[in-house]
Design a protein around this motif. Sequence first.
Motif, PDB file in Angstrom:
ATOM      1  N   LEU A  69      -6.181   3.866  10.397  1.00  0.00           N
ATOM      2  CA  LEU A  69      -5.605   2.733   9.688  1.00  0.00           C
ATOM      3  C   LEU A  69      -4.366   3.177   8.935  1.00  0.00           C
ATOM      4  CD1 LEU A  69      -8.544   0.659   8.152  1.00  0.00           C
ATOM      5  CD2 LEU A  69      -7.088   0.074  10.084  1.00  0.00           C
ATOM      6  N   GLU A  70      -3.248   2.516   9.186  1.00  0.00           N
ATOM      7  CA  GLU A  70      -2.026   2.673   8.409  1.00  0.00           C
ATOM      8  C   GLU A  70      -1.827   1.369   7.654  1.00  0.00           C
ATOM      9  OE1 GLU A  70       0.018   4.989   7.714  1.00  0.00           O
ATOM     10  OE2 GLU A  70      -0.658   6.591   9.037  1.00  0.00           O
ATOM     11  N   GLY A  71      -2.243   1.351   6.377  1.00  0.00           N
ATOM     12  CA  GLY A  71      -2.279   0.096   5.653  1.00  0.00           C
ATOM     13  C   GLY A  71      -3.377  -0.777   6.226  1.00  0.00           C
ATOM     14  N   ARG A  72      -3.020  -1.955   6.721  1.00  0.00           N
ATOM     15  CA  ARG A  72      -3.991  -2.824   7.393  1.00  0.00           C
ATOM     16  C   ARG A  72      -3.810  -2.808   8.902  1.00  0.00           C
ATOM     17  NH1 ARG A  72      -4.070  -8.566   4.379  1.00  0.00           N
ATOM     18  NH2 ARG A  72      -1.821  -8.391   4.664  1.00  0.00           N
ATOM     19  N   ARG A  73      -2.985  -1.890   9.394  1.00  0.00           N
ATOM     20  CA  ARG A  73      -2.698  -1.815  10.824  1.00  0.00           C
ATOM     21  C   ARG A  73      -3.545  -0.719  11.458  1.00  0.00           C
ATOM     22  NH1 ARG A  73       3.432  -1.394  12.476  1.00  0.00           N
ATOM     23  NH2 ARG A  73       3.250  -3.643  12.376  1.00  0.00           N
ATOM     24  N   ALA A  74      -4.283  -1.094  12.502  1.00  0.00           N
ATOM     25  CA  ALA A  74      -5.127  -0.142  13.223  1.00  0.00           C
ATOM     26  C   ALA A  74      -4.329   0.478  14.361  1.00  0.00           C
ATOM     27  CB  ALA A  74      -6.374  -0.835  13.765  1.00  0.00           C
ATOM     28  N   LEU A  75      -4.327   1.821  14.429  1.00  0.00           N
ATOM     29  CA  LEU A  75      -3.553   2.544  15.437  1.00  0.00           C
ATOM     30  C   LEU A  75      -4.443   3.545  16.154  1.00  0.00           C
ATOM     31  CD1 LEU A  75      -0.358   3.389  13.347  1.00  0.00           C
ATOM     32  CD2 LEU A  75      -0.634   1.513  14.957  1.00  0.00           C
ATOM     33  N   PRO A  76      -4.371   3.589  17.490  1.00  0.00           N
ATOM     34  CA  PRO A  76      -5.096   4.634  18.209  1.00  0.00           C
ATOM     35  C   PRO A  76      -4.356   5.960  18.112  1.00  0.00           C
ATOM     36  CG  PRO A  76      -3.901   3.278  19.768  1.00  0.00           C
ATOM     37  CD  PRO A  76      -3.680   2.661  18.415  1.00  0.00           C
ATOM     38  N   VAL A  77      -5.081   7.019  17.798  1.00  0.00           N
ATOM     39  CA  VAL A  77      -4.486   8.348  17.654  1.00  0.00           C
ATOM     40  C   VAL A  77      -5.324   9.328  18.471  1.00  0.00           C
ATOM     41  CG1 VAL A  77      -3.876  10.202  16.069  1.00  0.00           C
ATOM     42  CG2 VAL A  77      -3.636   7.822  15.345  1.00  0.00           C
ATOM     43  N   GLU A  78      -4.646  10.117  19.271  1.00  0.00           N
ATOM     44  CA  GLU A  78      -5.345  11.119  20.077  1.00  0.00           C
ATOM     45  C   GLU A  78      -5.383  12.454  19.336  1.00  0.00           C
ATOM     46  OE1 GLU A  78      -4.399  13.461  24.162  1.00  0.00           O
ATOM     47  OE2 GLU A  78      -4.598  11.283  24.356  1.00  0.00           O
ATOM     48  N   VAL A  79      -6.577  12.991  19.211  1.00  0.00           N
ATOM     49  CA  VAL A  79      -6.794  14.308  18.612  1.00  0.00           C
ATOM     50  C   VAL A  79      -6.999  15.321  19.729  1.00  0.00           C
ATOM     51  CG1 VAL A  79      -8.227  15.664  17.055  1.00  0.00           C
ATOM     52  CG2 VAL A  79      -7.824  13.255  16.573  1.00  0.00           C
ATOM     53  N   GLN A  80      -6.273  16.420  19.671  1.00  0.00           N
ATOM     54  CA  GLN A  80      -6.375  17.459  20.692  1.00  0.00           C
ATOM     55  C   GLN A  80      -6.852  18.765  20.061  1.00  0.00           C
ATOM     56  OE1 GLN A  80      -2.509  17.690  22.561  1.00  0.00           O
ATOM     57  NE2 GLN A  80      -2.872  15.858  23.783  1.00  0.00           N
ATOM     58  N   ALA A  81      -7.723  19.453  20.769  1.00  0.00           N
ATOM     59  CA  ALA A  81      -8.274  20.722  20.288  1.00  0.00           C
ATOM     60  C   ALA A  81      -8.196  21.755  21.398  1.00  0.00           C
ATOM     61  CB  ALA A  81      -9.721  20.549  19.827  1.00  0.00           C
ATOM     62  N   LEU A  82      -7.982  23.008  20.986  1.00  0.00           N
ATOM     63  CA  LEU A  82      -7.939  24.139  21.917  1.00  0.00           C
ATOM     64  C   LEU A  82      -8.700  25.291  21.280  1.00  0.00           C
ATOM     65  CD1 LEU A  82      -6.736  25.423  24.539  1.00  0.00           C
ATOM     66  CD2 LEU A  82      -4.806  26.157  23.126  1.00  0.00           C
TER      67      LEU A  82
END
Length: 450
Positions: free
Chosen positions: A298-311
Amino acid sequence: MASKRAATTNAYRCTECGWTSAKWVGRCGECQQWGTVVEATAAPVHAVAPLTPARSARPITTIDTRETSRRTTGVGEFDRVLGGGIVPGAAILLSGEPGVGKSTLLLEVAAQSARAGRRVLYVSAEESLGQVRLRAERTGALHDELYLASETDLATILGHVDQTRPALLIVDSVQTVASSLVDGAPGHPSQVREVASTLIRVAKERDLPVIVVGHVTKDGQVAGPRVLEHLVDVVCHFEGDRQTSLRFVRALKNRFGATDEVGCFEQTSRGIIEVPDPSALFLGHGSREPGTCVTIALEGRRALPVEVQALTLAQSTPHPRRIVSGVDAARVAMVLAVLEKRAGITVSNQDVYVSTVGGVRLAEPAADLAIALAVASAVTNRPNPAKLVAIGELSLAGEVRAVTQHDQRKAEAVRLGYRSVIDTASRSLGRALDALPHRHPGEPGDDPGF
């Protein structure tokens, strides 16, 4: 003798907090502000002014509750942050790091307002007219109703206002304008206070919306006296990472709307461009490599998909590395501990690298579950399903806890086409991992859509 001592006692007063001192000091002993201690004068006795019927106090039940009309700036994302547009007579303060794009954004706002038939006076106290003109040519912000002035004297700026009679006034910046009625160089707290109060008085008297640019300190706070933020109606902060082109505008104070809205922009060679749907900015290319998982932030009231990457890389050293980018290092360390203790996935002998796509920063705990699933996928070398979203906070007991605005996050995931959501319904990290398919990529029955 006593009267003489009384006359010299508390002869100096802080203009910020009211702290008094018998002698002048450069720094206030109460609020620790520099340059705010001035010689105290006797308080003037105000005469009682006659009240006209229009200014008489009225019962609150008779006050008209219709919303004040707003004027759109022509920049939709900026209107979103302001609550729908600019209110006539509003004083707006826009702050941000040097070079983040404040002047470019306001020049676009000025150009769009001019195209709508409203005259705009843009006062640049930091750049010459030629510099502003070159930027306007590059960003396509040229219009006959956009007037420019390069002035640092407050009285001259007010003269320009009387001459041009604009519908919008932009002053860039308040720290570089000085008044001849107040001692001190431009940027001094007394100068900033006088300039801001004068511009706000003009805004209220003429129903003229005023946007002023404010500098920030090293820790990101608005520079100048704290009263500057109290005087204005709206305080916006323009932020962004210089390593990426993404920019956000947040409302820290708004007397005419909510403060949880965020405007999203992209800095390009053609200027500031609105990003009304930034969903694709924080996602990878969709390849099903091990070590990736998507969450809804959530950025303020805006929902955003975010990809998390791990190695992860196996190491024999007693102190494996933990390198993170875009996420909180302390929360990642906690997630790794929970992953090993509660889910039985060994990471104590692994170098772990965790990052986000697009340079976005995840500071909320709702990304805990996505980080855990990404690291587990990297350790086991098994990719997570392509259409999977993980939303949830991890406790030290391994429980998946609910997060704020869960329904909004889930609805956004469904809108974007994600068919599986792992959240609090799993109850624990172990059950969340058990819900994933335990097949190597390419095995029979491997469904990319899950």
